[in-house]
Design an enzyme around this catalytic site. Structure first.
Site, PDB file in Angstrom:
ATOM      1  N   LYS A  28      -8.360  -3.266  -7.010  1.00 24.90           N
ATOM      2  CA  LYS A  28      -9.053  -2.286  -6.980  1.00 24.90           C
ATOM      3  C   LYS A  28      -8.090  -0.974  -7.261  1.00 24.90           C
ATOM      4  O   LYS A  28      -8.474  -0.048  -7.778  1.00 24.90           O
ATOM      5  CB  LYS A  28      -9.962  -1.860  -5.726  1.00 24.90           C
ATOM      6  CG  LYS A  28     -11.080  -3.024  -5.527  1.00 24.90           C
ATOM      7  CD  LYS A  28     -11.577  -2.570  -4.269  1.00 24.90           C
ATOM      8  CE  LYS A  28     -12.505  -3.700  -3.521  1.00 24.90           C
ATOM      9  NZ  LYS A  28     -11.682  -4.207  -2.374  1.00 24.90           N
ATOM     10  N   LYS A  77      -1.539  -8.975 -10.868  1.00 24.58           N
ATOM     11  CA  LYS A  77      -2.819  -9.181  -9.886  1.00 24.58           C
ATOM     12  C   LYS A  77      -3.878  -8.204 -10.005  1.00 24.58           C
ATOM     13  O   LYS A  77      -3.618  -7.022  -9.827  1.00 24.58           O
ATOM     14  CB  LYS A  77      -2.265  -9.351  -8.362  1.00 24.58           C
ATOM     15  CG  LYS A  77      -3.319  -9.528  -7.422  1.00 24.58           C
ATOM     16  CD  LYS A  77      -3.233  -9.092  -5.936  1.00 24.58           C
ATOM     17  CE  LYS A  77      -4.481  -8.972  -5.472  1.00 24.58           C
ATOM     18  NZ  LYS A  77      -4.810  -7.975  -4.473  1.00 24.58           N
ATOM     19  N   LYS A 134       0.862  -1.157   0.186  1.00 29.93           N
ATOM     20  CA  LYS A 134       0.031   0.076   0.100  1.00 29.93           C
ATOM     21  C   LYS A 134       0.937   1.207   0.083  1.00 29.93           C
ATOM     22  O   LYS A 134       0.793   2.259  -0.765  1.00 29.93           O
ATOM     23  CB  LYS A 134      -0.774  -0.155   1.111  1.00 29.93           C
ATOM     24  CG  LYS A 134      -2.182  -1.091   1.185  1.00 29.93           C
ATOM     25  CD  LYS A 134      -3.360  -0.505   0.661  1.00 29.93           C
ATOM     26  CE  LYS A 134      -4.552  -1.316   0.135  1.00 29.93           C
ATOM     27  NZ  LYS A 134      -4.979  -2.202   1.247  1.00 29.93           N
TER      28      LYS A 134
HETATM   29  P1  ADP Z   1      -8.289  -5.430  -3.910  1.00 32.19           P
HETATM   30  O1  ADP Z   1      -6.960  -5.998  -3.853  1.00 32.19           O
HETATM   31  O2  ADP Z   1      -8.990  -5.082  -5.106  1.00 32.19           O
HETATM   32  O3  ADP Z   1      -8.261  -4.257  -2.870  1.00 32.19           O
HETATM   33  P2  ADP Z   1      -9.507  -6.823  -1.641  1.00 32.19           P
HETATM   34  O4  ADP Z   1      -8.090  -6.600  -0.986  1.00 32.19           O
HETATM   35  O5  ADP Z   1     -10.405  -6.035  -1.185  1.00 32.19           O
HETATM   36  O6  ADP Z   1      -9.042  -6.410  -3.115  1.00 32.19           O
HETATM   37  O7  ADP Z   1      -9.748  -8.207  -1.755  1.00 32.19           O
HETATM   38  C1  ADP Z   1     -10.914  -8.642  -1.209  1.00 32.19           C
HETATM   39  C2  ADP Z   1     -10.798 -10.270  -1.308  1.00 32.19           C
HETATM   40  O8  ADP Z   1     -10.759 -10.746  -2.875  1.00 32.19           O
HETATM   41  C3  ADP Z   1      -9.626 -10.894  -0.485  1.00 32.19           C
HETATM   42  O9  ADP Z   1     -10.128 -12.133  -0.092  1.00 32.19           O
HETATM   43  C4  ADP Z   1      -8.542 -11.029  -1.720  1.00 32.19           C
HETATM   44  O10 ADP Z   1      -7.586 -11.945  -1.545  1.00 32.19           O
HETATM   45  C5  ADP Z   1      -9.553 -11.430  -2.947  1.00 32.19           C
HETATM   46  N1  ADP Z   1      -8.911 -10.738  -4.125  1.00 32.19           N
HETATM   47  C6  ADP Z   1      -8.667  -9.693  -4.566  1.00 32.19           C
HETATM   48  N2  ADP Z   1      -8.104  -9.638  -5.683  1.00 32.19           N
HETATM   49  C7  ADP Z   1      -7.785 -10.839  -6.078  1.00 32.19           C
HETATM   50  C8  ADP Z   1      -7.153 -11.368  -7.133  1.00 32.19           C
HETATM   51  N3  ADP Z   1      -6.580 -10.607  -8.082  1.00 32.19           N
HETATM   52  N4  ADP Z   1      -6.893 -12.680  -7.037  1.00 32.19           N
HETATM   53  C9  ADP Z   1      -7.327 -13.381  -6.188  1.00 32.19           C
HETATM   54  N5  ADP Z   1      -8.206 -13.180  -5.019  1.00 32.19           N
HETATM   55  C10 ADP Z   1      -8.144 -11.852  -4.905  1.00 32.19           C
END
Ligand code: ADP
Ligand code: TRP
Length: 320
Positions: free
Chosen positions: A193, A190, A111
């Protein structure tokens, strides 16, 4: 078994969230497991600084959960902030958390690298996540691979607490099927958001098409044979398509005369096949905010009862 996960309402949910965390919950719900699925709005405060936005995104995540298959008759859905006891438990755990444990967490460093403010909330967030999980006595936590380390922190803190105060917490396990560990975004990194590479679950049709068509590929011509493994379009297609369809796409890539444009079109069709019914359901649910609020309030009451039972034991153990 008790299964729990949460997603931060810090932006619109995307394919990575669905396959990384949500779908496992719905699959386990279908098997009759006990599901706790919450909207991590306290967590989202680490990055969202506007009340109206947080409120709207919290509602949006609730709608996404319900539209995609969360059944409030069978499962418990709630806003994290409706269970204030998690903040109390987070403090108890904080008092046992070595600084070095948090300093080693990748998510904080990530982050920072993406320009977020270095706040105490962001730094201490794995402790709050541990509280979310431990307070509900979860056995299994479906998450993407990026969250694996936070589950290790959770187990570590549970163990430290148990060593100090007696056997109170279960040690939960992460649930990360190999096939969905890390979902690639439109740039091959990856999907996230925060990385501007996400395809949202419910964005307007035109913009989904534009993003799918814009998935980055190498510059091989249509005629050239191609290796499908590792190609983002193929990796995403595997999530939506049947094994026969996936085998067919792999064979077409290897045979040549099959371009990335063809594969993108197949991917878009497979997305619509799965998501068009969810889109229709979401539109219906969005028309009735009172029912949504009732569902969240009922979920919160059930979640609070579970949290209160844990906290009674925890407070007694620590001497309060
Ligand atoms: P972001 O990275 O978009 O902010 P979050 O951290 O809010 O997503 O993730 C919410 C859930 O979705 C978590 O369990 C996270 O591991 C899963 N997740 C988010 N992005 C991915 C991805 N690219 N592949 C697999 N799981 C994901
Ligand atoms: N940290 C998770 C994420 O960013 C969200 C989350 C908060 C969570 N508390 C949780 C996930 C408890 C599983 C269990 O994606």
């Amino acid at each position: 078994m008790r299964i729990l996960t949460g997603i931060q309402p810090s932006g619109k949910l995307h394919w990575g969230n669905y396959f990384g965390a949500m779908k496992s919950m719905f699959d386990l719900q279908a098997k009759g497991e006990e599901i706790f699925m919450f909207i991590a709005n306290y967590h989202a405060m680490t990055t969202v600084r506007d009340g109206a936005t947080l409120r709207e995104m919290t509602r949006d995540v609730a709608l996404d959960y319900l539209a995609c298959g969360l059944d409030p008759e069978k499962s418990i859905v709630y806003r994290q902030s409706d269970v204030k006891e998690v903040q109390e438990l987070a403090w108890f755990l904080s008092c046992l958390t070595p600084m070095g444990l948090l300093e080693r967490c990748h998510s904080y460093k990530d982050k920072m690298a993406h320009g977020f403010d270095a706040t105490h909330g962001l730094f201490a967030y794995p402790v709050l996540m541990a509280a979310d999980i431990l307070i509900m006595n979860a056995d299994l936590v479906p998450v993407g691979k990026d969250q694996k380390q936070h589950l290790e922190v959770t187990r570590d803190l549970a163990q430290k607490f148990n060593n100090a105060f007696g056997e109170i917490f279960k040690l939960p396990d992460a649930y990360i099927p190999d096939s969905v560990a890390t979902i690639p975004g439109t740039d091959g990194q990856k999907m996230s958001k925060s990385y501007h590479n996400a395809i949202e679950l419910f964005e307007p049709n035109g913009s989904i098409k534009k993003k799918v068509m814009g998935i980055v590929t190498d510059s091989k011509t249509m005629e050239e044979p191609k290796e499908p493994e590792g190609n983002s379009i193929y990796e995403l297609y595997k999530l939506f398509a049947t094994p026969e369809e996936v085998a067919q796409m792999a064979a077409s890539f290897r045979a040549g005369n099959y371009g990335y444009g063809h594969a993108k079109k197949a991917l878009l069709e497979a997305y619509h096949r799965l998501f068009d019914p969810f889109r229709a359901k979401r539109e219906e649910l969005a028309k009735d905010p009172d029912t949504l609020e009732d569902i969240l309030k009922a979920g919160a009451a059930r979640a609070r009862a579970a949290a209160a039972a844990t906290m009674e034991k925890v407070r007694a153990a620590v001497g309060l």
